[in-house]
Design a protein around this motif. Sequence first.
Motif, PDB file in Angstrom:
ATOM      1  N   GLN A 128     100.863 -78.481  17.805  1.00 29.06           N
ATOM      2  CA  GLN A 128     100.915 -77.298  16.723  1.00 29.06           C
ATOM      3  C   GLN A 128     100.493 -75.776  17.323  1.00 29.06           C
ATOM      4  O   GLN A 128      99.459 -75.757  18.207  1.00 29.06           O
ATOM      5  N   GLU A 129     100.941 -74.965  16.795  1.00 28.60           N
ATOM      6  CA  GLU A 129     100.568 -73.399  17.085  1.00 28.60           C
ATOM      7  C   GLU A 129      99.870 -72.655  16.361  1.00 28.60           C
ATOM      8  O   GLU A 129     100.491 -72.364  15.001  1.00 28.60           O
ATOM      9  N   VAL A 130      98.678 -72.680  16.247  1.00 28.70           N
ATOM     10  CA  VAL A 130      97.491 -72.211  15.023  1.00 28.70           C
ATOM     11  C   VAL A 130      97.370 -70.677  15.047  1.00 28.70           C
ATOM     12  O   VAL A 130      96.703 -70.453  16.185  1.00 28.70           O
ATOM     13  N   ARG A 131      97.696 -70.022  14.208  1.00 27.74           N
ATOM     14  CA  ARG A 131      97.479 -68.499  14.256  1.00 27.74           C
ATOM     15  C   ARG A 131      95.929 -68.600  13.759  1.00 27.74           C
ATOM     16  O   ARG A 131      95.252 -69.309  12.960  1.00 27.74           O
ATOM     17  N   ILE A 132      95.004 -67.721  14.433  1.00 27.63           N
ATOM     18  CA  ILE A 132      93.558 -67.640  14.141  1.00 27.63           C
ATOM     19  C   ILE A 132      93.402 -67.316  13.002  1.00 27.63           C
ATOM     20  O   ILE A 132      93.926 -66.393  12.230  1.00 27.63           O
ATOM     21  N   ASN A 133      92.317 -68.142  12.451  1.00 31.07           N
ATOM     22  CA  ASN A 133      91.819 -67.897  10.909  1.00 31.07           C
ATOM     23  C   ASN A 133      90.569 -68.478  10.788  1.00 31.07           C
ATOM     24  O   ASN A 133      89.940 -69.361  11.455  1.00 31.07           O
ATOM     25  N   GLY A 134      89.743 -68.086   9.453  1.00 25.98           N
ATOM     26  CA  GLY A 134      88.376 -68.267   9.463  1.00 25.98           C
ATOM     27  C   GLY A 134      88.230 -69.972   9.054  1.00 25.98           C
ATOM     28  O   GLY A 134      87.157 -70.265   9.078  1.00 25.98           O
ATOM     29  N   ASP A 135      89.272 -70.563   8.802  1.00 26.61           N
ATOM     30  CA  ASP A 135      89.199 -72.128   8.458  1.00 26.61           C
ATOM     31  C   ASP A 135      89.439 -73.178   9.364  1.00 26.61           C
ATOM     32  O   ASP A 135      89.643 -74.407   9.067  1.00 26.61           O
ATOM     33  N   MET A 136      89.586 -72.703  10.693  1.00 29.92           N
ATOM     34  CA  MET A 136      89.929 -73.455  11.885  1.00 29.92           C
ATOM     35  C   MET A 136      89.033 -74.638  11.894  1.00 29.92           C
ATOM     36  O   MET A 136      89.869 -75.874  11.961  1.00 29.92           O
TER      37      MET A 136
ATOM     38  N   TYR B  61      86.327 -61.797  14.808  1.00 33.32           N
ATOM     39  CA  TYR B  61      85.516 -62.814  14.654  1.00 33.32           C
ATOM     40  C   TYR B  61      86.201 -63.761  15.793  1.00 33.32           C
ATOM     41  O   TYR B  61      85.760 -65.088  15.940  1.00 33.32           O
ATOM     42  N   ALA B  62      87.191 -63.340  16.589  1.00 29.87           N
ATOM     43  CA  ALA B  62      88.046 -64.382  17.773  1.00 29.87           C
ATOM     44  C   ALA B  62      86.830 -64.993  18.508  1.00 29.87           C
ATOM     45  O   ALA B  62      86.822 -66.092  18.856  1.00 29.87           O
ATOM     46  N   LYS B  63      85.781 -64.103  18.961  1.00 37.53           N
ATOM     47  CA  LYS B  63      84.933 -64.755  19.840  1.00 37.53           C
ATOM     48  C   LYS B  63      83.953 -65.945  18.947  1.00 37.53           C
ATOM     49  O   LYS B  63      83.876 -66.995  19.702  1.00 37.53           O
TER      50      LYS B  63
END
Length: 254
Positions: A79-87, A117-119
């Motif tokens: 799966q290719e997951v777009r970064i998001n706060g619920d990962m 928030y990526a880091k």
Amino acid sequence: MIDIHSHILPGVDDGAKTEADSLAMAKAAVEQGIDTIIATPHHRNGQFENDHQMIVTNVSILNDLLVDEDIPLTVLPGQEVRINGDMVEDIHNGELLTLNNTKYLFVEFPSDHVPRYAKQMLFDIQVAGYTPIIVHPERNRELLEHPSRLYEFVRKGALTQVTAGSVVGKFGKTIQKFSNQLIEANLTHFIASDAHNTTTRGFVMDEAFQNVKKTHGADYFYMFYENSQLLVGNMNVNRIEPEMIKKKKFLGLF
Ligand code: FE
């Protein structure tokens, strides 16, 4: 050869539309010397919603079809997951799918920037026991302008995957040059196709690997080749100490 990034599943995202498209892609992959491919549909992006169970079911259907058609290609789930706060929550509740059920998880940034928030998210994913792989960093505008951000992510344990088409110049000279700099600075660990079809977004894996051998030498060629195998087997991949890309060099001014 193993390809860890593709949109070969039919009718689930902006990749293959029909089973015929998937079969055409499968044949093209085999012609490139690919025997194993991870199907990595977009998880969610407004238009699509591809959860864990749906992908596993569709991979199994496609594998049956490939056997029927005598095409020597094995498809694995991903799966290719777009970064998001619920990962992290979504990993735990089974919504997300890692690559072939390993500890490796694809993380995609928006193409024009890197969220603040990526880091923290890349850190949290690792605390949860998973290894994030940032897909096609060479196509991200902010990373292109500030490669030191990618250096920080890699130093803190993230891996990255450069797209074969970028290496051979399909996305233009700037992205090709940046891809080569990422390889040279040990800021990437995988080369994969991210194939969406057999025409505009094809495989070009063979050409990309030949380019890597010519430009960076056989050691890098084998490292990329081997890393995809290690990933599928859920083993630790080869990492070489990353270096900073110098801005001066990046602009070609020296
Ligand atoms: Fe993709």
